[in-house]
Design a protein around this motif. Sequence first.
Motif, mmCIF file in Angstrom:
data_model
loop_
_atom_site.group_PDB
_atom_site.id
_atom_site.type_symbol
_atom_site.label_atom_id
_atom_site.label_comp_id
_atom_site.label_asym_id
_atom_site.label_seq_id
_atom_site.Cartn_x
_atom_site.Cartn_y
_atom_site.Cartn_z
ATOM 1 N N ALA A 187 -85.960 57.338 -31.667
ATOM 2 C CA ALA A 187 -84.664 57.484 -30.984
ATOM 3 C C ALA A 187 -83.884 58.670 -31.544
ATOM 4 N N SER A 188 -83.050 59.244 -30.674
ATOM 5 C CA SER A 188 -82.111 60.288 -31.093
ATOM 6 C C SER A 188 -80.708 59.880 -30.621
ATOM 7 N N ALA A 189 -79.692 60.544 -31.192
ATOM 8 C CA ALA A 189 -78.290 60.214 -30.862
ATOM 9 C C ALA A 189 -78.041 58.723 -31.011
ATOM 10 N N PHE A 190 -78.528 58.154 -32.139
ATOM 11 C CA PHE A 190 -78.389 56.724 -32.398
ATOM 12 C C PHE A 190 -76.939 56.441 -32.803
ATOM 13 N N ARG A 191 -76.296 55.533 -32.073
ATOM 14 C CA ARG A 191 -74.867 55.273 -32.298
ATOM 15 C C ARG A 191 -74.591 53.776 -32.324
ATOM 16 N N VAL A 192 -73.724 53.344 -33.290
ATOM 17 C CA VAL A 192 -73.341 51.942 -33.410
ATOM 18 C C VAL A 192 -71.813 51.844 -33.391
ATOM 19 N N GLU A 193 -71.280 50.911 -32.578
ATOM 20 C CA GLU A 193 -69.841 50.652 -32.535
ATOM 21 C C GLU A 193 -69.602 49.155 -32.636
ATOM 22 N N VAL A 194 -68.484 48.781 -33.283
ATOM 23 C CA VAL A 194 -68.078 47.382 -33.377
ATOM 24 C C VAL A 194 -66.766 47.235 -32.602
ATOM 25 N N GLU A 195 -66.714 46.238 -31.712
ATOM 26 C CA GLU A 195 -65.514 46.014 -30.908
ATOM 27 C C GLU A 195 -64.929 44.638 -31.181
ATOM 28 N N ARG A 196 -63.609 44.525 -30.961
ATOM 29 C CA ARG A 196 -62.968 43.223 -31.030
ATOM 30 C C ARG A 196 -63.031 42.548 -29.665
ATOM 31 N N LYS A 197 -62.286 41.454 -29.491
ATOM 32 C CA LYS A 197 -62.368 40.685 -28.237
ATOM 33 C C LYS A 197 -62.069 41.553 -27.033
ATOM 34 N N LYS A 198 -60.949 42.312 -27.110
ATOM 35 C CA LYS A 198 -60.682 43.305 -26.066
ATOM 36 C C LYS A 198 -61.571 44.513 -26.335
ATOM 37 N N PRO A 199 -61.987 45.235 -25.308
ATOM 38 C CA PRO A 199 -62.905 46.361 -25.517
ATOM 39 C C PRO A 199 -62.241 47.520 -26.265
ATOM 40 N N LYS A 200 -62.098 47.324 -27.568
ATOM 41 C CA LYS A 200 -61.486 48.362 -28.409
ATOM 42 C C LYS A 200 -62.150 48.316 -29.775
ATOM 43 N N ALA A 201 -62.454 49.515 -30.309
ATOM 44 C CA ALA A 201 -63.167 49.594 -31.583
ATOM 45 C C ALA A 201 -62.347 48.995 -32.719
ATOM 46 N N THR A 202 -63.019 48.404 -33.702
ATOM 47 C CA THR A 202 -62.338 47.847 -34.866
ATOM 48 C C THR A 202 -63.231 47.971 -36.082
ATOM 49 N N ALA A 203 -62.594 47.981 -37.255
ATOM 50 C CA ALA A 203 -63.343 47.977 -38.512
ATOM 51 C C ALA A 203 -62.993 46.739 -39.330
#
Length: 311
Positions: A187-203
């Motif tokens: 794979a290339s351009a491998f990307r990971v995101e974590v979202e909260r209940k609403k579709p918005k990124a969170t850490a």
Amino acid sequence: METENSKNTGTNNGLIVVIVLLLLGLVGLGYWGYTANNEKKTLASQNEELNKQFGDLSSLRDELKGEVDSLQQAYATLVEENYSLQGSVSDAQQTIASQSAAITKIKKQSASETNSLKAQIEELLKAKGQLEASIKGLQTENDSLRVVTGELTTDLAISKTENEALSSLNKTIQDEMKKLTLANFKASAFRVEVERKKPKATAKAGRARRILVSFDLTSVKPEFRGLRPLYLVVTDDKGTPIKAKNPIQAKVNVNGQQMDIQAVQQKDIDVGENQRLSFNHELEDKLKSGFYRVAVYTDIGLLGAASFRLQ
């Protein structure tokens, strides 16, 4: 005899009368002379007094004449000064009128400027109040920042340790990628995101509800194309899979060796020459703070991997 005596007596009587009359005349003349002499003396005295008064009056007249001449000269001078002063008064009146107009204008300007200054002063006082409030707020904020700075110093030390751990984890991933991926099928351009209940990124670990993974497969050679299973594996920094109600147990062939994996999601994909693929995994349990690793496998090896951190 009697007649002659009578005649003599009559003559004597007449003489007596004449004598008496003469005596009376002499007495009267003497009295008149005396009176006239007294009057003469009185008149002489009065005349002398009058002559003296006349002399005094003549001196007074001369003095008054001199004063009159001086007054006439002074009057002439005053007349000239009056003419001059009338011109000066006219000029002065014009000057006063001009100055009055100027003063009125200045007063109006001063009133306008005063109102403007009052408005400026009010604005400045307002700005001063705002600045004082801001300064007070900044002082409070600075006190808070000092506390936060102390916390950040501690957090920085922790972050440094965590970054070292993340770097170590990424190095491990890179080492594994070199060992477990095929040179012509990864794979290339491998990307990971974590979202909260609403579709918005969170850490934040407490708000994490889903994991989004996306990557590209490009220029795939014919021998790797076709229907293949794809597995999403999520583990913590120690390699322990995250909890799942129905974990997927699978075996993959990596460089000729069988490898057991535990996935949270599986997809069967008809792999072509080029495509963009993705996983959307809903977390069943909340994750704890820490580092996590996301990897995607096929039946013939590791396609790609990345790490993320939750606070």
